[in-house]
Design an enzyme around this catalytic site. Sequence first.
Site, PDB file in Angstrom:
ATOM      1  N   GLU A   1     -63.749  17.514   8.248  1.00 60.46           N
ATOM      2  CA  GLU A   1     -63.090  16.488   9.068  1.00 60.46           C
ATOM      3  C   GLU A   1     -61.893  15.926   8.309  1.00 60.46           C
ATOM      4  OE1 GLU A   1     -67.093  14.617  11.214  1.00 60.46           O
ATOM      5  OE2 GLU A   1     -65.997  13.413   9.770  1.00 60.46           O
TER       6      GLU A   1
ATOM      7  N   LYS B   1     -59.795  12.999   6.787  1.00 58.55           N
ATOM      8  CA  LYS B   1     -60.118  11.658   6.303  1.00 58.55           C
ATOM      9  C   LYS B   1     -58.936  10.758   6.644  1.00 58.55           C
ATOM     10  CE  LYS B   1     -61.953   9.308   2.255  1.00 58.55           C
ATOM     11  NZ  LYS B   1     -61.035   8.167   2.311  1.00 58.55           N
TER      12      LYS B   1
ATOM     13  N   TYR C   1     -51.048   3.348  36.754  1.00 59.64           N
ATOM     14  CA  TYR C   1     -52.097   2.711  35.960  1.00 59.64           C
ATOM     15  C   TYR C   1     -51.915   1.190  35.980  1.00 59.64           C
ATOM     16  CZ  TYR C   1     -54.897   1.479  31.856  1.00 59.64           C
ATOM     17  OH  TYR C   1     -55.807   0.908  31.012  1.00 59.64           O
TER      18      TYR C   1
ATOM     19  N   GLU D   1     -62.899   4.842  12.293  1.00 61.43           N
ATOM     20  CA  GLU D   1     -61.759   4.361  11.538  1.00 61.43           C
ATOM     21  C   GLU D   1     -60.769   3.705  12.488  1.00 61.43           C
ATOM     22  OE1 GLU D   1     -62.634   5.407   8.546  1.00 61.43           O
ATOM     23  OE2 GLU D   1     -60.928   4.782   7.323  1.00 61.43           O
TER      24      GLU D   1
ATOM     25  N   ARG E   1     -66.500  -2.887   7.126  1.00 66.44           N
ATOM     26  CA  ARG E   1     -67.487  -2.363   6.195  1.00 66.44           C
ATOM     27  C   ARG E   1     -67.886  -3.431   5.160  1.00 66.44           C
ATOM     28  NH1 ARG E   1     -67.101  -0.157   1.330  1.00 66.44           N
ATOM     29  NH2 ARG E   1     -68.845   1.146   0.724  1.00 66.44           N
TER      30      ARG E   1
ATOM     31  N   ASP F   1     -47.807   5.768  34.163  1.00 63.39           N
ATOM     32  CA  ASP F   1     -48.071   4.425  33.647  1.00 63.39           C
ATOM     33  C   ASP F   1     -47.939   3.391  34.755  1.00 63.39           C
ATOM     34  OD1 ASP F   1     -48.560   5.394  31.198  1.00 63.39           O
ATOM     35  OD2 ASP F   1     -46.676   4.750  30.288  1.00 63.39           O
ATOM     36  N   LEU F   2     -46.992   3.648  35.645  1.00 68.21           N
ATOM     37  CA  LEU F   2     -46.768   2.710  36.738  1.00 68.21           C
ATOM     38  C   LEU F   2     -48.018   2.609  37.613  1.00 68.21           C
ATOM     39  CD1 LEU F   2     -44.281   1.067  37.723  1.00 68.21           C
ATOM     40  CD2 LEU F   2     -44.006   2.825  39.485  1.00 68.21           C
TER      41      LEU F   2
ATOM     42  N   CYS G   1     -31.930  33.311  14.273  1.00 65.89           N
ATOM     43  CA  CYS G   1     -30.739  34.144  14.342  1.00 65.89           C
ATOM     44  C   CYS G   1     -31.188  35.533  14.789  1.00 65.89           C
ATOM     45  CB  CYS G   1     -30.070  34.230  12.963  1.00 65.89           C
ATOM     46  SG  CYS G   1     -28.730  35.435  12.942  1.00 65.89           S
TER      47      CYS G   1
END
Length: 558
Positions: A239, A241, A158, A299, A262, A155-156, A551
């Site tokens: 897929e 939903k 980036y 979505e 929508r 991240d650094l 176990c």
Amino acid sequence: MRHRHGPSPSQSVLRRAWDRGFRLHDHGRELLSGGAPARPSGDARVHRGRSSAACPDGSPRGGHPRGRAAPARGRHGGGRLARSRRGGAHPRSPTRRAEWSSGDRSAPSRRHDGRVCGRIAAVTASAADRIRRLRERIRHLDRLYYVEATPEVTDLEYDRLVAELRSLEDRHPELVTADSPTQRVGDEPLDSLRPVRHRVPMLSIDNAYDAEEIAAWGRRVEKLLDLDAAADPVEWVLELKIDGVAVSLTYEHGVLALGATRGNGMVGDDITHNVRTIPGVPLRLELDDPPATVEIRGEIYMANSDLVALNERQASAGLAPFANTRNVAAGSIRLLDPRECAARPLRFLCHGIGDAAAVGVTSQADLLTWAQRAGLPVAPHTDVFRSLDALVERGTERIEQLHTLDFEVDGFVVKVNAFSQQVRLGTTAKSPRWAIAWKFEKFEATTRLAGIRVQVGRGGTVTPVADLEPVELAGTIVRRASLHNADEVARKDVRVGDVLVVEKAGKVIPHVVRVEKHLRTGRLPAWQPPTHCPECDTPLVRDPDGVFIRCPNVDCPA
Ligand SMILES: [Zn+2]
């Protein structure tokens, strides 16, 4: 006939996407446990070869795609966003990105005379080149992160690239373009949402509630297609939903130009200003030759772990928590101020297209492969079947695995794979005939975790079980929920005394959706997995690469 028994080529492609889906989820687990996702290296290779895609004419193209001015600098300095950062949010979440927006970014706007003009032009040319490379690199990393779920840098690293790009754009404001990764969050709230008419209506999908209804729908489809089933079988797509908000994203020449809800299916609301803030939505498709216009459907949703973190931030800011992921997603994308939306960690998954001819794909499976190539995240756990019975079998298994997902699912969507067959089936006034939503009853309740019990099952598998304060769920009193394994307890950070949201889907025993961490009072100790068998006191062993503890005593009474 080709591959009657084996998987079709598209199936194997999707299987790979599926594996990635699982990794995407694993990734969420790492994020939830507090650290940055594991990165293989700090490698910062500049990926060449697609330079033309980053900035087609090399010229500044300032301005928002919809004509609003490009977001100006110096926004949200020290504001709500800056305060709310590092709240356990997704490392690439909008809040995190907003850090870079703070501070003084007033751009120099000096005029220059003819003598220095040539030198400045040369400097600008090299800056333009560096900016182009940085944007290309950041888009590539975004794609690895959000689409492939295989992050390549820390991240650094980036953040360093984004900071360099911002600083260059500050010095060369004429080179800022609307599709630059720095330009996600606008700084002006809208007065109202503009209505937009959908080019292709966004129809709703009919519902089925069990295997018999799915089978009956399948028979109707086969009858309507009037196929010689042996020679030309129908392929079926299964897929997930996702319980989010359906949106349409229009890309013009590869650049995100419009995002719309929508609405009533014919007319929705223009939410472009908010869609742009969602880090998983590419501002530019990674295509060398993008279509003039393509309308992507999918979505927008929020991950469970992101809602937990968001509600913690809400609570510490003295604000009301959000009730569930769907409501917060639906409310966030309709906000007038994109800076507010950017503070909500939203995600996007693509599952359809307005007009497939625009991109030359011939099936749903091909579409999803194309979308991934274009840099669009697609829903994980999608598969193609030659037999509807096999599809139902897989779906039934998958309901039991819902607890492994970090997002809410309210069923499946079953589609006819071939677009040619979809066209022949057509639509009714309200719904396509080539798709059906297979919904399962899902109930949620909130209760407190009274304790975690350890059970030794067959084969010596040791599993934690949640003892709940009794709560009514779907007409029955629930006292227990499955916690599956120790890793899941750690990933969801479930602690005795916590308030939990539990869910019952289908006939499966309830599972824990998320912890209402903002309601956690005092310091609750993290749960420690047992070290010895509760039945025979033998030291437990962990599966070599698995998540289960066992176990090893063959004579264990359990
Ligand atoms: Zn034992």
